[in-house]
Design a protein around this motif. Sequence first.
Motif, short mmCIF file in Angstrom:
data_model
loop_
_atom_site.label_atom_id
_atom_site.label_comp_id
_atom_site.label_asym_id
_atom_site.label_seq_id
_atom_site.Cartn_x
_atom_site.Cartn_y
_atom_site.Cartn_z
N GLN A 239 8.08 97.24 49.65
CA GLN A 239 9.22 97.02 50.15
C GLN A 239 10.67 96.47 50.07
O GLN A 239 10.37 95.89 48.29
N PRO A 240 11.68 96.26 50.19
CA PRO A 240 12.31 95.90 50.13
C PRO A 240 13.24 94.93 49.27
O PRO A 240 12.47 94.28 49.95
N GLU A 241 13.47 94.80 47.87
CA GLU A 241 13.64 93.53 47.58
C GLU A 241 14.60 93.05 48.34
O GLU A 241 15.61 93.53 48.83
N PRO A 242 14.43 91.53 48.32
CA PRO A 242 16.16 90.33 49.33
C PRO A 242 17.04 90.60 48.42
O PRO A 242 17.15 90.51 47.26
#
Length: 251
Positions: A239-242
């Motif tokens: 999951q991409p980091e915010p």
Amino acid sequence: MASAEEEIAVKEPLDLIRLSLDERIYVKLRSDRELRGKLHAYDQHLNMILGDVEEIVTTVEIDDETYEEIVRTTRRTIPFLFVRGDGVILVSPPLRTADRDHIKIIPPCKLKKVNKLVEGEGTGQVGSRLLCLPSLRRNRQRAREDREEGVAAALAMGVTKEDVEAAVAAALSPTHLVVTDTSGGCGASYEIEVVSDKFEGKRLLERHRMVNTALAPHMAEIHAVSIKKAITPAQAQPQPEPVVAADKAQA
């Protein structure tokens, strides 16, 4: 004769188990389980291989209307069974007496007389003779071969890691599958991580049910299955980091 009596003497607790090899014993386990079977092998941790086993499971339920206890007993027979020592509460060998070369099983009606002999009353054998092998002239080589065959058969009956992997793969066509044997090699419990397209649109509970359904043919021989992950390929992707705005970061 002196050397023979030294051989069958009970000096340590496990000697009593040793004297019961190739005999039918009674084993009480946790969760109100009882076993009666022929002892083929054991170790210092009380792990045992039993043959021709009768299992009795007692459960107590409360009636919703009368609040009375309902005791249910279920029985089943198992050709060979591996018993883990951490669940054993007690082991009871058959009670025997020696009369020269013959062994007699003591019926309940004669237990009082036996107790008197153990205490030194009467003219019978001394109490220490109650603990003996079935026969000092027993064919030990044959007994050892029977135990080895029983152990091999019991291990062959267990569910292997490959069996679990094949069952899950056939049912779910996973893109990623990890099966870990957490039972120490006896095939009694497994941890599973599985990634499959067939989980799309399914809730977590439904996914676990799909895995358990795939393993249904083996569940009679598996004590526990822990499903660590049951996710879709999309969920398995990193999951991409915010991204945090610069002004918020400075604040």
